[in-house]
Design an enzyme around this catalytic site. Structure first.
Site, short mmCIF file in Angstrom:
data_model
loop_
_atom_site.label_atom_id
_atom_site.label_comp_id
_atom_site.label_asym_id
_atom_site.label_seq_id
_atom_site.Cartn_x
_atom_site.Cartn_y
_atom_site.Cartn_z
N ASP A 9 59.00 -68.04 -30.98
CA ASP A 9 58.41 -68.58 -32.19
C ASP A 9 59.57 -69.22 -32.98
OD1 ASP A 9 56.59 -68.93 -34.40
OD2 ASP A 9 57.53 -67.19 -35.33
N LEU A 10 59.26 -70.07 -33.93
CA LEU A 10 60.32 -70.74 -34.68
C LEU A 10 60.58 -70.09 -36.05
CD1 LEU A 10 62.25 -73.23 -35.06
CD2 LEU A 10 60.31 -74.38 -36.14
N ASP A 11 59.58 -70.23 -36.94
CA ASP A 11 59.76 -69.78 -38.33
C ASP A 11 59.87 -68.25 -38.39
OD1 ASP A 11 59.44 -72.39 -39.52
OD2 ASP A 11 57.32 -72.26 -39.01
N THR A 17 63.01 -69.81 -42.10
CA THR A 17 62.15 -70.71 -42.88
C THR A 17 60.93 -70.00 -43.46
OG1 THR A 17 61.33 -71.32 -40.72
CG2 THR A 17 62.69 -72.96 -41.84
N LYS A 45 51.76 -65.66 -41.94
CA LYS A 45 52.82 -65.94 -40.97
C LYS A 45 52.20 -66.23 -39.61
CE LYS A 45 56.70 -63.50 -43.02
NZ LYS A 45 57.59 -62.34 -42.93
N VAL A 47 50.27 -68.51 -38.88
CA VAL A 47 48.97 -69.16 -39.03
C VAL A 47 49.17 -70.63 -39.40
CG1 VAL A 47 46.85 -69.10 -40.42
CG2 VAL A 47 47.90 -66.97 -39.66
N ARG A 49 48.88 -74.50 -40.90
CA ARG A 49 48.83 -74.96 -42.31
C ARG A 49 47.37 -74.97 -42.80
NH1 ARG A 49 51.34 -80.67 -42.75
NH2 ARG A 49 52.74 -79.66 -41.28
N SER A 114 55.32 -72.51 -31.29
CA SER A 114 55.23 -72.41 -32.76
C SER A 114 53.97 -73.07 -33.29
CB SER A 114 56.46 -73.11 -33.37
OG SER A 114 56.27 -73.31 -34.75
N ALA A 115 53.47 -72.56 -34.40
CA ALA A 115 52.31 -73.17 -35.05
C ALA A 115 52.71 -74.38 -35.88
CB ALA A 115 51.63 -72.15 -35.94
N ASN A 118 56.27 -79.13 -37.90
CA ASN A 118 57.60 -79.62 -38.28
C ASN A 118 58.69 -79.09 -37.35
OD1 ASN A 118 56.78 -80.96 -40.80
ND2 ASN A 118 56.32 -78.91 -41.52
N LYS A 145 47.24 -69.33 -33.71
CA LYS A 145 47.45 -67.91 -33.45
C LYS A 145 46.56 -67.13 -34.43
CE LYS A 145 52.38 -68.86 -32.64
NZ LYS A 145 53.76 -68.69 -33.13
N GLU A 169 58.44 -62.92 -31.63
CA GLU A 169 57.55 -63.28 -32.74
C GLU A 169 57.82 -62.45 -33.98
OE1 GLU A 169 55.15 -64.67 -34.37
OE2 GLU A 169 54.52 -66.18 -32.95
N ASP A 170 57.66 -63.05 -35.15
CA ASP A 170 57.81 -62.28 -36.40
C ASP A 170 56.48 -62.07 -37.10
OD1 ASP A 170 57.48 -64.98 -37.23
OD2 ASP A 170 58.29 -64.46 -39.18
C1 BG6 Z 1 54.22 -71.06 -38.66
C2 BG6 Z 1 54.53 -70.38 -39.97
O1 BG6 Z 1 55.32 -70.98 -37.82
O2 BG6 Z 1 53.89 -72.42 -38.88
C3 BG6 Z 1 53.37 -70.55 -40.95
O3 BG6 Z 1 54.73 -68.99 -39.74
C4 BG6 Z 1 53.06 -72.04 -41.10
O4 BG6 Z 1 53.74 -69.99 -42.18
C5 BG6 Z 1 52.78 -72.66 -39.73
O5 BG6 Z 1 51.94 -72.22 -41.94
C6 BG6 Z 1 52.51 -74.15 -39.82
O6 BG6 Z 1 53.70 -74.80 -40.18
P1 BG6 Z 1 53.83 -76.29 -40.69
O7 BG6 Z 1 55.31 -76.53 -40.71
O8 BG6 Z 1 53.13 -77.15 -39.69
O9 BG6 Z 1 53.18 -76.34 -42.03
MG MG Z 2 56.99 -67.02 -37.28
#
Ligand code: BG6
Ligand code: MG
Length: 234
Positions: A9-11, A17, A45, A47, A49, A114-115, A118, A145, A169-170
């Site tokens: 996972d990224l964030d 982030t 988290k 989930v 946007r 990652s969800a 960005n 997710k 994953e966090d």
């Molecule tokens: C997930 C984050 O990795 O990405 C969520 O944990 C976030 O908090 C989701 O809403 C979507 O990210 P972004 O960058 O497309 O708004």
């Molecule tokens: Mg995460």
């Protein structure tokens, strides 16, 4: 020995982030008169946007037109992009570089799951983009997710069977997604939050010596369950 695959996972796993997502959502929720707590943030988290905004509006009992909804999503992302605009590799979380390096040296396939929409931008900013053999993110999936779609697509992209994949994953939603995909789920964070994970570590520095090697070579049941309890030692 079959091939293993490692999906990150990224964030909140690779980069710190999660705090920026929290700040951007809190400002947005407050601006339309909705309270937003850390506990609610845990549920966002992992989930997407869109799903996050749907949840926030439901918590605040607010109904919006489609145009207002889209404009709030854009506003949240604008604030978030502002936060990440100054990011550099100092915001890579502890021992992530070492973990990626170890896996690359072992010739293990590495994917992002990652969800976020960005993700490439962030990976570029912290100079990690080229460390990934495949990137599957919010731009490639239709189901957020805890649906396992993002991890199943990542497994496919690195050509590894789901049961031979390991997910870091966090988020609760991400751990559930990994479990549903029959992958080894490794929670990075608090045990009280991520208790559905197969293994949990506060961060990558808490993994016991040899744990990564075990992940590259063994099936889930053969990995010593004692490793679960190592999260509180360093
Ligand atoms: C997930 C984050 O990795 O990405 C969520 O944990 C976030 O908090 C989701 O809403 C979507 O990210 P972004 O960058 O497309 O708004
Ligand atoms: Mg995460």
């Amino acid at each position: 020995m079959g091939k293993k695959g490692f999906i990150f996972d990224l964030d909140g796993v690779i980069v710190d982030t999660a705090k920026y997502h929290f700040l951007a959502w809190k400002a947005l929720a407050n601006s339309i008169g909705i309270d937003f707590s850390h506990q609610q943030n845990e549920q966002l988290k992992g989930v997407s946007r869109e799903q996050s905004l749907i949840k926030i509006l439901a918590w605040g009992n607010k109904k919006l037109s489609q145009d207002e909804f889209l404009s709030l999503m854009a506003k949240k992302n604008e604030a978030y992009l502002e936060y990440i605009s100054n990011m550099d590799d100092s915001e890579i979380l502890p021992a992530v570089n070492e973990t990626l390096k170890y896996l690359a040296n072992q010739r293990q396939p590495i994917a992002l799951g990652s969800a976020s929409k960005n993700s490439k931008q962030i990976l570029k900013k912290v100079n990690l983009l080229e460390k990934f053999d495949a990137i599957v993110d919010g731009n490639n999936v239709t189901k957020a997710k805890p649906d396992p779609e993002v991890f199943l697509k990542a497994a496919q992209a690195i050509n590894v069977l789901p049961e031979d994949c390991v997910v870091f994953e966090d988020s609760v939603a991400g751990i559930q997604a990994a479990n549903t995909a029959h992958m080894i789920s490794i929670g990075i964070g608090e045990a009280s939050v991520l208790n559905e994970a197969d293994f949990i570590f506060k961060d990558f520095t808490y993994m016991p010596p040899g744990f990564l090697y075990k992940l590259t070579t063994l099936k889930k049941d053969a990995i010593n369950k004692d490793d679960r309890s190592n999260q509180h030692s360093s």
